[in-house]
Design a protein around this motif. Structure first.
Motif, PDB file in Angstrom:
ATOM      1  N   THR A   9      26.592   5.728 -54.052  1.00  0.00           N
ATOM      2  CA  THR A   9      26.751   7.016 -54.747  1.00  0.00           C
ATOM      3  C   THR A   9      25.961   8.119 -54.069  1.00  0.00           C
ATOM      4  O   THR A   9      26.427   9.260 -53.949  1.00  0.00           O
ATOM      5  CB  THR A   9      26.307   6.878 -56.217  1.00  0.00           C
ATOM      6  N   ASN A  10      24.749   7.794 -53.615  1.00  0.00           N
ATOM      7  CA  ASN A  10      23.938   8.832 -52.976  1.00  0.00           C
ATOM      8  C   ASN A  10      24.588   9.342 -51.693  1.00  0.00           C
ATOM      9  O   ASN A  10      24.481  10.530 -51.369  1.00  0.00           O
ATOM     10  CB  ASN A  10      22.520   8.320 -52.697  1.00  0.00           C
ATOM     11  N   ILE A  11      25.292   8.458 -50.967  1.00  0.00           N
ATOM     12  CA  ILE A  11      25.990   8.891 -49.757  1.00  0.00           C
ATOM     13  C   ILE A  11      27.210   9.730 -50.127  1.00  0.00           C
ATOM     14  O   ILE A  11      27.493  10.753 -49.489  1.00  0.00           O
ATOM     15  CB  ILE A  11      26.400   7.682 -48.890  1.00  0.00           C
ATOM     16  N   GLN A  12      27.933   9.318 -51.156  1.00  0.00           N
ATOM     17  CA  GLN A  12      29.079  10.112 -51.602  1.00  0.00           C
ATOM     18  C   GLN A  12      28.631  11.515 -52.005  1.00  0.00           C
ATOM     19  O   GLN A  12      29.289  12.506 -51.666  1.00  0.00           O
ATOM     20  CB  GLN A  12      29.767   9.428 -52.783  1.00  0.00           C
ATOM     21  N   ASP A  13      27.527  11.590 -52.728  1.00  0.00           N
ATOM     22  CA  ASP A  13      27.009  12.899 -53.146  1.00  0.00           C
ATOM     23  C   ASP A  13      26.604  13.726 -51.937  1.00  0.00           C
ATOM     24  O   ASP A  13      26.848  14.945 -51.892  1.00  0.00           O
ATOM     25  CB  ASP A  13      25.809  12.721 -54.077  1.00  0.00           C
ATOM     26  N   TYR A  14      25.983  13.074 -50.951  1.00  0.00           N
ATOM     27  CA  TYR A  14      25.569  13.799 -49.749  1.00  0.00           C
ATOM     28  C   TYR A  14      26.784  14.295 -48.968  1.00  0.00           C
ATOM     29  O   TYR A  14      26.784  15.429 -48.467  1.00  0.00           O
ATOM     30  CB  TYR A  14      24.706  12.893 -48.859  1.00  0.00           C
ATOM     31  N   GLU A  17      28.075  17.337 -50.534  1.00  0.00           N
ATOM     32  CA  GLU A  17      27.234  18.479 -50.170  1.00  0.00           C
ATOM     33  C   GLU A  17      27.609  19.009 -48.787  1.00  0.00           C
ATOM     34  O   GLU A  17      27.658  20.230 -48.563  1.00  0.00           O
ATOM     35  CB  GLU A  17      25.757  18.081 -50.197  1.00  0.00           C
ATOM     36  N   ASN A  79      22.058  11.065 -42.154  1.00  0.00           N
ATOM     37  CA  ASN A  79      22.585   9.876 -42.846  1.00  0.00           C
ATOM     38  C   ASN A  79      23.839   9.321 -42.170  1.00  0.00           C
ATOM     39  O   ASN A  79      24.684   8.711 -42.824  1.00  0.00           O
ATOM     40  CB  ASN A  79      22.862  10.174 -44.319  1.00  0.00           C
TER      41      ASN A  79
END
Length: 265
Positions: A9-14, A17, A79
């Motif tokens: 999820t954190n990669i999807q959010d990044y 962005e 990332n």
């Protein structure tokens, strides 16, 4: 053997962005964004880059200027997020030539942004410009290029899958007369769906075993050329090439592409 589609999820959010940043910076509208490359194919490594690809459109005024608008974007973010994108007018021009990329992006199992109506309309439009001859030669060209990297009957397992996948894609087009799926598993399953012979079953099983090795292999790990699979590869390069040589490239009208482009503005 099933691919892993999980994206943290954190990669999807990044990634979202990053897309928002590019929209604002370039004053564009993103129409469709997906994952490409090994993660979308289904044999990415845990440390594989995120190959984010998208299609975008400018404001109408940009297309009636004396200067051609920006038609592509390439940016590498943190990332391991590698972004590449095409203006929709450029994408439609390449689709007219039956370029493989739009067919692959539109079938990606990992979607970051999607206007479903846009995607469905473009997919239906793409079928008009599907050229088996063009795409088979495209995939065989990739396979032959990667085969040249074999040294002393050895190659990295990662590079060998970059041989195997395009050969299976060419075989899929030859046997189905349809665009090859993005996902590797469908290309492998096609071996027994179109010709459920003992040989094809054995090839499928051998590929699935190699696939298991690929998932746990270290980056750059080399393998000896698997003789049985390699025999299939060389056979299909010859057979698919001969098949494509006898096909004709059909020229389609520009107007469906023009109408679709105008509808987006």
């Amino acid at each position: 053997m099933k691919p892993e589609y999980f994206i943290p999820t954190n990669i999807q959010d990044y990634i979202e962005e990053c897309l928002q940043q590019l929209e604002s910076e370039k004053n564009i509208k993103i129409l469709y964004a997906c994952e490409s490359g090994s993660r979308a194919w289904g044999f990415g490594s845990p440390d594989s880059d995120y190959d984010v690809r998208f299609l975008f459109v400018h404001d109408k005024e940009k297309y009636v200027s004396i200067h051609s608008p920006l038609d592509s974007i390439d940016r590498f973010f943190e990332n391991d997020v590698d972004v590449s994108a095409w203006d929709i007018r450029k994408a439609l021009g390449l689709l007219k030539k039956s370029n493989a990329t739009p067919f692959e992006w539109l079938q990606s199992p990992i979607i970051y942004r999607q206007n479903e109506e846009f995607r469905n309309q473009l997919w239906e439009l793409s079928k008009l410009y599907f050229s088996p001859k063009t795409l088979i030669f495209h995939y065989l060209g990739i396979a032959k290029g990667m085969l040249s990297k074999i040294e002393d009957h050895q190659i990295s397992i990662k590079k060998y899958f970059y041989v195997l996948r395009p050969v299976l894609a060419a075989y899929y087009i030859k046997t189905r007369n349809q665009p090859a799926p993005t996902e590797f598993r469908f290309l492998v399953e096609n071996l027994v769906q179109v010709e459920n012979s003992t040989k094809n079953k054995e090839v499928k099983e051998a590929i699935e075993e190699l696939w298991k090795q690929k998932i746990i292999a270290k980056e750059g790990e080399k393998i000896k050329i698997p003789t049985f699979i390699h025999s299939f590869i060389t056979e299909q390069i010859s057979e698919c090439g001969a098949y494509a040589s006898n096909l004709k490239r059909k020229e389609e009208e520009n107007e469906p592409l023009n109408e679709f482009f105008r509808s987006l503005l």
